[in-house]
Design an enzyme around this catalytic site. Structure first.
Site, short mmCIF file in Angstrom:
data_model
loop_
_atom_site.label_atom_id
_atom_site.label_comp_id
_atom_site.label_asym_id
_atom_site.label_seq_id
_atom_site.Cartn_x
_atom_site.Cartn_y
_atom_site.Cartn_z
N ASP A 173 -50.05 11.78 24.58
CA ASP A 173 -49.64 13.05 23.99
C ASP A 173 -49.56 14.18 25.02
OD1 ASP A 173 -49.62 11.77 21.50
OD2 ASP A 173 -51.76 12.17 21.22
N LYS A 175 -44.67 13.74 26.98
CA LYS A 175 -43.71 12.84 27.64
C LYS A 175 -42.32 12.95 27.00
CE LYS A 175 -46.44 9.39 26.54
NZ LYS A 175 -47.66 10.08 26.07
N GLY A 180 -45.97 8.49 19.49
CA GLY A 180 -45.34 9.55 18.70
C GLY A 180 -44.89 10.63 19.65
N HIS A 181 -43.59 10.81 19.77
CA HIS A 181 -43.05 11.74 20.75
C HIS A 181 -42.24 12.81 20.01
CE1 HIS A 181 -43.20 8.03 23.66
NE2 HIS A 181 -44.40 8.49 23.35
N GLN A 208 -48.22 6.15 25.29
CA GLN A 208 -49.68 6.31 25.48
C GLN A 208 -49.95 6.98 26.84
OE1 GLN A 208 -48.70 2.78 24.28
NE2 GLN A 208 -48.57 3.97 22.43
P1 GDP Z 1 -46.02 12.62 23.89
O1 GDP Z 1 -46.63 11.59 23.03
O2 GDP Z 1 -46.55 12.58 25.29
O3 GDP Z 1 -44.52 12.63 23.87
O4 GDP Z 1 -46.51 14.02 23.32
P2 GDP Z 1 -46.50 14.47 21.78
O5 GDP Z 1 -45.08 14.78 21.41
O6 GDP Z 1 -47.25 13.53 20.93
O7 GDP Z 1 -47.38 15.77 21.86
C1 GDP Z 1 -47.01 16.87 22.62
C2 GDP Z 1 -46.87 18.08 21.69
O8 GDP Z 1 -46.83 19.27 22.47
C3 GDP Z 1 -45.57 18.07 20.89
O9 GDP Z 1 -45.80 18.70 19.66
C4 GDP Z 1 -44.62 18.90 21.75
O10 GDP Z 1 -43.61 19.56 20.98
C5 GDP Z 1 -45.56 19.93 22.33
N1 GDP Z 1 -45.24 20.40 23.68
C6 GDP Z 1 -44.71 19.70 24.72
N2 GDP Z 1 -44.68 20.48 25.84
C7 GDP Z 1 -45.19 21.68 25.49
C8 GDP Z 1 -45.46 22.88 26.21
O11 GDP Z 1 -45.24 23.01 27.41
N3 GDP Z 1 -46.03 23.90 25.50
C9 GDP Z 1 -46.34 23.80 24.18
N4 GDP Z 1 -46.89 24.85 23.58
N5 GDP Z 1 -46.10 22.69 23.47
C10 GDP Z 1 -45.55 21.63 24.11
P1 IMO Z 2 -48.20 8.59 22.70
O1 IMO Z 2 -47.10 7.71 23.23
C1 IMO Z 2 -52.43 9.14 21.89
C2 IMO Z 2 -54.72 5.54 20.88
C3 IMO Z 2 -55.31 5.47 19.48
C4 IMO Z 2 -56.57 4.68 19.78
C5 IMO Z 2 -56.14 3.69 20.85
C6 IMO Z 2 -55.77 2.32 20.30
O2 IMO Z 2 -47.75 9.45 21.58
O3 IMO Z 2 -48.87 9.31 23.79
P2 IMO Z 2 -53.63 1.41 19.01
O4 IMO Z 2 -53.04 1.78 17.68
O5 IMO Z 2 -52.70 1.60 20.16
O6 IMO Z 2 -54.25 0.05 19.01
O7 IMO Z 2 -54.86 2.45 19.22
O8 IMO Z 2 -54.99 4.28 21.46
N1 IMO Z 2 -53.26 5.77 20.95
C7 IMO Z 2 -52.71 6.95 21.28
N2 IMO Z 2 -53.28 8.15 21.55
N3 IMO Z 2 -51.10 8.99 21.99
C8 IMO Z 2 -50.52 7.78 21.76
O9 IMO Z 2 -49.21 7.54 22.00
C9 IMO Z 2 -51.32 6.70 21.35
N4 IMO Z 2 -51.09 5.41 21.02
C10 IMO Z 2 -52.29 4.85 20.78
O10 IMO Z 2 -55.57 6.75 18.97
O11 IMO Z 2 -57.54 5.53 20.35
MG MG Z 3 -47.63 11.44 21.22
#
Ligand code: GDP
Ligand code: IMO
Ligand code: MG
Length: 430
Positions: free
Chosen positions: A14, A17, A41-42, A226
């Site tokens: 998270d 990416k 989850g992106h 991840q």
């Molecule tokens: P990922 O799994 O690495 O793709 O990240 P996620 O999408 O799960 O979580 C990142 C969250 O931060 C999302 O809600 C993005 O919209 C938000 N986000 C990404 N970059 C920035 C940033 O520079 N500033 C802020 N405030 N939010 C951001």
């Molecule tokens: P993105 O791509 C954050 C974590 C789960 C748990 C562990 C194992 O959005 O960064 P699993 O279901 O993979 O067997 O769970 O990994 N986990 C993540 N945490 N971002 C993710 O993906 C994750 N995918 C799995 O919360 O701790």
């Molecule tokens: Mg994510």
């Protein structure tokens, strides 16, 4: 110039990416997922419109760019179908843009049941998985009994493989876990065959297609899911995911050789978050932690769970930089630190009275590590929405420089908001 780059999470996932992959895709010919599944989850935000992706690469919104799901990804056809529908109703031509490897193992409903039951059985030792069946699906892959996408083209073989797999897992559910839920062969088989017509036309030899793009000097982004500290080998085992999340996995998970990779970008949040259980030395339990969670909207994209929050951890990052050969960092969510009086960075851990500069491999040792902090002045001006490095507050620039200097890796992009274009580009990567 870099042609083939890996973009991956350097922390616990998270990191942002998806946003950065989408932003850089305007220069790419292809975006490739190479591990994980719909546990990812992106979130992308483009002119206020939010797109949440799980399995489909974050380049899917771009015209003229191919999105590939490589063999290293475990695929739930239910999840893929739902995600495709979400995009199709918005007019995204998914059938034209998306291609899938026939070697992807399937995540079946019985894997989801096993994931859930095992988590419940672990009680307070639970991993905190996303309960999407990812672990059990990878187990079947390694045990050489997985049903794969390519099996959809051979109904008889598919049925025989499915029978063997369901017999085994139904037996475990009934006799080991004492659960009455039973997964019926005909029902599961029919559900899979139902998807064959839509999925099979998208099946391709991902490795061959990527190498064809390489040979004509196209540009490819490999999108990690991840984060490095959730890697099955290098993470805080057993509180990890069930795949290798590191850059080396591109070779095995997409069929693209390591010497063809030009750069590895470590997406790094300006603080840290973690979802699920496991060691987390810089975790905050106070109002600053709450503040980071609220201001950073730190709730899981997949499960909606509240993310744990903490200060940036350079010890963990050092490991991530070395095992991924990270060539530059993209520092995200700097704006979330706006307005804090002081900001801490973990520069070492204290373990058994000694300072250590690498995270231990075992979770039992890791949870005993205490963070050693360096404290910085915060800044009152906004970095939010800033695109010019020279207009960042001096204290923010000091923070950025300290990270670069300590880790000896340049920070080439600073993300200052969730929108596609809210970035400071220090140096073009791609
Ligand atoms: P990922 O799994 O690495 O793709 O990240 P996620 O999408 O799960 O979580 C990142 C969250 O931060 C999302 O809600 C993005 O919209 C938000 N986000 C990404 N970059 C920035 C940033 O520079 N500033 C802020 N405030 N939010 C951001
Ligand atoms: P993105 O791509 C954050 C974590 C789960 C748990 C562990 C194992 O959005 O960064 P699993 O279901 O993979 O067997 O769970 O990994 N986990 C993540 N945490 N971002 C993710 O993906 C994750 N995918 C799995 O919360 O701790
Ligand atoms: Mg994510």
């Amino acid at each position: 110039m870099n042609h083939n780059i890996v973009i991956l999470g350097s922390q616990w996932g998270d990191e942002g990416k998806g946003k950065i992959v989408d932003f850089l895709t305007d220069k790419a010919d292809a975006v490739v997922r190479f591990q994980g599944g719909h546990n990812a989850g992106h979130t992308l935000v483009i002119n206020g419109e939010v797109t949440k992706l799980r399995l489909i690469p974050s380049g899917i919104l771009h015209d003229g760019v191919k999105s590939f799901i490589g063999n290293g990804v475990v695929v739930s056809l239910d999840a893929l179908h739902t995600e495709m529908e979400e995009l199709l109703v918005r007019g995204v031509p998914v059938f034209e843009r998306l291609r899938i490897s026939e070697a992807c193992p399937l995540v079946l409903p019985i894997h989801v049941a096993l994931d859930e039951i095992r988590e419940n059985a672990l009680g307070d030792q639970k991993i905190g998985t996303t309960k999407r069946g990812i672990g059990p699906a990878y187990e079947d892959k390694i045990a050489r009994r997985a049903v794969r996408i390519g099996d959809l083209a051979h109904p008889q073989k598919l049925k025989a493989k499915l029978k063997a797999l369901l017999d085994l897992h139904n037996f475990t559910l009934k006799n080991y876990y004492k659960i009455e839920t039973y997964f019926d062969l005909d029902e599961t088989y029919a559900a899979l065959l139902n998807y064959a017509k839509t999925i099979l036309p998208m099946v391709t030899d991902v490795s061959a297609d990527l190498n064809a793009i390489r040979l004509r000097h196209g540009k490819i982004i490999f999108e990690g899911a991840q984060g490095t500290l959730l890697d099955i080998d290098h993470g805080t085992y057993p509180f990890v995911t069930s795949s290798n999340t590191i850059s080396g996995t591109v070779a095995s998970g997409a069929g693209f050789g390591p010497c063809y990779i030009d750069a590895v970008v470590g997406i790094t949040k300006a603080y840290t978050t973690r979802v699920g259980s496991g060691a987390y030395p810089t975790e905050l339990f106070d109002e600053i932690g709450e503040h980071l969670g609220t201001k950073g909207c730190e709730f899981g994209t997949v499960t909606g769970r509240k993310r744990r929050t903490g200060w940036l951890d350079l010890v963990a990052l050092r490991r991530a930089i070395e095992i991924n050969s990270i060539t530059s960092i993209c520092l995200t969510k700097l704006d979330v630190l706006d307005g804090l009086k002081e900001i801490k960075v973990c520069v070492a851990y204290e373990l058994d009275g000694k300072e250590v500069f690498y995270p231990p491999y075992g979770n039992a040792d890791y949870i005993r590590c205490k963070p050693v902090y360096k404290t910085f002045n915060g800044w009152s001006e906004a970095t939010f929405n800033q695109t010019d490095y020279n207009r960042l507050p001096q204290a923010a620039r000091d923070y950025v420089r300290f990270i670069e200097k300590t880790l000896n890796v340049p920070i080439d992009i600073i993300s200052t908001g969730p929108e596609r274009n809210q970035n400071v580009i220090v140096k073009g990567i791609f």
